[in-house]
Design a protein around this motif. Sequence first.
Motif, PDB file in Angstrom:
ATOM      1  N   GLU A  33       0.828  -1.204   0.000  1.00 60.77           N
ATOM      2  CA  GLU A  33       0.000   0.000   0.000  1.00 60.77           C
ATOM      3  C   GLU A  33       0.864   1.256   0.000  1.00 60.77           C
ATOM      4  N   ARG A  34       1.947   1.242   0.794  1.00 66.92           N
ATOM      5  CA  ARG A  34       2.847   2.400   0.815  1.00 66.92           C
ATOM      6  C   ARG A  34       3.514   2.598  -0.543  1.00 66.92           C
ATOM      7  N   SER A  35       3.915   1.502  -1.184  1.00 64.95           N
ATOM      8  CA  SER A  35       4.603   1.635  -2.471  1.00 64.95           C
ATOM      9  C   SER A  35       3.646   2.098  -3.569  1.00 64.95           C
ATOM     10  N   LEU A  36       2.389   1.689  -3.495  1.00 62.30           N
ATOM     11  CA  LEU A  36       1.414   2.106  -4.504  1.00 62.30           C
ATOM     12  C   LEU A  36       0.759   3.427  -4.164  1.00 62.30           C
ATOM     13  N   GLY A  37       0.915   3.869  -2.934  1.00 68.34           N
ATOM     14  CA  GLY A  37       0.234   5.079  -2.482  1.00 68.34           C
ATOM     15  C   GLY A  37       0.804   6.365  -3.035  1.00 68.34           C
ATOM     16  N   GLY A  38       1.775   6.281  -3.911  1.00 66.50           N
ATOM     17  CA  GLY A  38       2.389   7.472  -4.466  1.00 66.50           C
ATOM     18  C   GLY A  38       1.509   8.220  -5.449  1.00 66.50           C
ATOM     19  N   GLY A  39       0.281   7.810  -5.649  1.00 72.40           N
ATOM     20  CA  GLY A  39      -0.619   8.512  -6.550  1.00 72.40           C
ATOM     21  C   GLY A  39      -0.498   8.000  -7.958  1.00 72.40           C
ATOM     22  N   GLY A  40       0.109   8.784  -8.825  1.00 76.32           N
ATOM     23  CA  GLY A  40       0.168   8.445 -10.231  1.00 76.32           C
ATOM     24  C   GLY A  40       1.427   7.726 -10.648  1.00 76.32           C
ATOM     25  N   ALA A  41       2.050   6.987  -9.749  1.00 80.08           N
ATOM     26  CA  ALA A  41       3.276   6.276 -10.085  1.00 80.08           C
ATOM     27  C   ALA A  41       2.984   5.225 -11.143  1.00 80.08           C
ATOM     28  N   GLY A  42       3.709   5.277 -12.252  1.00 82.78           N
ATOM     29  CA  GLY A  42       3.528   4.313 -13.326  1.00 82.78           C
ATOM     30  C   GLY A  42       2.308   4.572 -14.185  1.00 82.78           C
ATOM     31  N   LEU A  43       1.699   5.712 -14.041  1.00 83.91           N
ATOM     32  CA  LEU A  43       0.493   6.053 -14.789  1.00 83.91           C
ATOM     33  C   LEU A  43       0.864   6.945 -15.967  1.00 83.91           C
ATOM     34  N   ASP A  44       0.475   6.537 -17.163  1.00 82.98           N
ATOM     35  CA  ASP A  44       0.745   7.316 -18.359  1.00 82.98           C
ATOM     36  C   ASP A  44      -0.385   8.335 -18.538  1.00 82.98           C
ATOM     37  N   VAL A  45      -0.150   9.545 -18.064  1.00 81.48           N
ATOM     38  CA  VAL A  45      -1.178  10.582 -18.068  1.00 81.48           C
ATOM     39  C   VAL A  45      -1.588  10.949 -19.499  1.00 81.48           C
ATOM     40  N   ALA A  46      -0.642  10.943 -20.404  1.00 77.86           N
ATOM     41  CA  ALA A  46      -0.961  11.268 -21.796  1.00 77.86           C
ATOM     42  C   ALA A  46      -1.924  10.237 -22.382  1.00 77.86           C
ATOM     43  N   VAL A  88      -4.014   8.323 -20.675  1.00 79.67           N
ATOM     44  CA  VAL A  88      -5.309   8.497 -20.002  1.00 79.67           C
ATOM     45  C   VAL A  88      -6.087   9.627 -20.652  1.00 79.67           C
ATOM     46  N   ASN A  89      -5.422  10.731 -20.917  1.00 79.30           N
ATOM     47  CA  ASN A  89      -6.098  11.866 -21.562  1.00 79.30           C
ATOM     48  C   ASN A  89      -6.547  11.523 -22.983  1.00 79.30           C
ATOM     49  N   GLU A  90      -5.753  10.721 -23.682  1.00 78.93           N
ATOM     50  CA  GLU A  90      -6.103  10.289 -25.035  1.00 78.93           C
ATOM     51  C   GLU A  90      -7.372   9.420 -25.017  1.00 78.93           C
ATOM     52  N   VAL A  91      -7.427   8.484 -24.066  1.00 80.74           N
ATOM     53  CA  VAL A  91      -8.607   7.615 -23.950  1.00 80.74           C
ATOM     54  C   VAL A  91      -9.828   8.430 -23.537  1.00 80.74           C
ATOM     55  N   ARG A  92      -9.656   9.389 -22.643  1.00 85.27           N
ATOM     56  CA  ARG A  92     -10.777  10.243 -22.238  1.00 85.27           C
ATOM     57  C   ARG A  92     -11.341  11.009 -23.424  1.00 85.27           C
ATOM     58  N   ALA A  93     -10.451  11.548 -24.241  1.00 90.47           N
ATOM     59  CA  ALA A  93     -10.897  12.304 -25.408  1.00 90.47           C
ATOM     60  C   ALA A  93     -11.625  11.395 -26.389  1.00 90.47           C
TER      61      ALA A  93
END
Length: 106
Positions: A59-72, A74-79
């Motif tokens: 939980e501590r290691s994953l709790g960093g928020g957007g660690a390993g998340l490709d924001v670009a 995510v935004n592409e899929v949202r669009a």
Amino acid sequence: MTHKIDGGGASQALRAAELSSTSTARTHAGGDRSQPVAAATPADSMRLTGEATGLQALERSLGGGGAGLDVAKVNEVRAALADGSYQIDAKQIASRMLALESELLK
């Protein structure tokens, strides 16, 4: 026969006598009020299992928020979802689900 009950009289005099006979630093039970009361030591204890400790570390290691998340991405899929151009490949989803299940059964 009737008796008049009032808030004063003998009961107030008795209460005043009780208060004047006790010290301000002592309770009616004789405890000292001049010192702070110490907290009682807890009688219960808790010990985490190895699994719980591992889950906390995860939980501590994953709790960093957007660690390993490709924001670009995510935004592409949202669009694409917003404009209706997002295509779902059911065969690819099914094959990945089967691959995950086979990994879990190992």
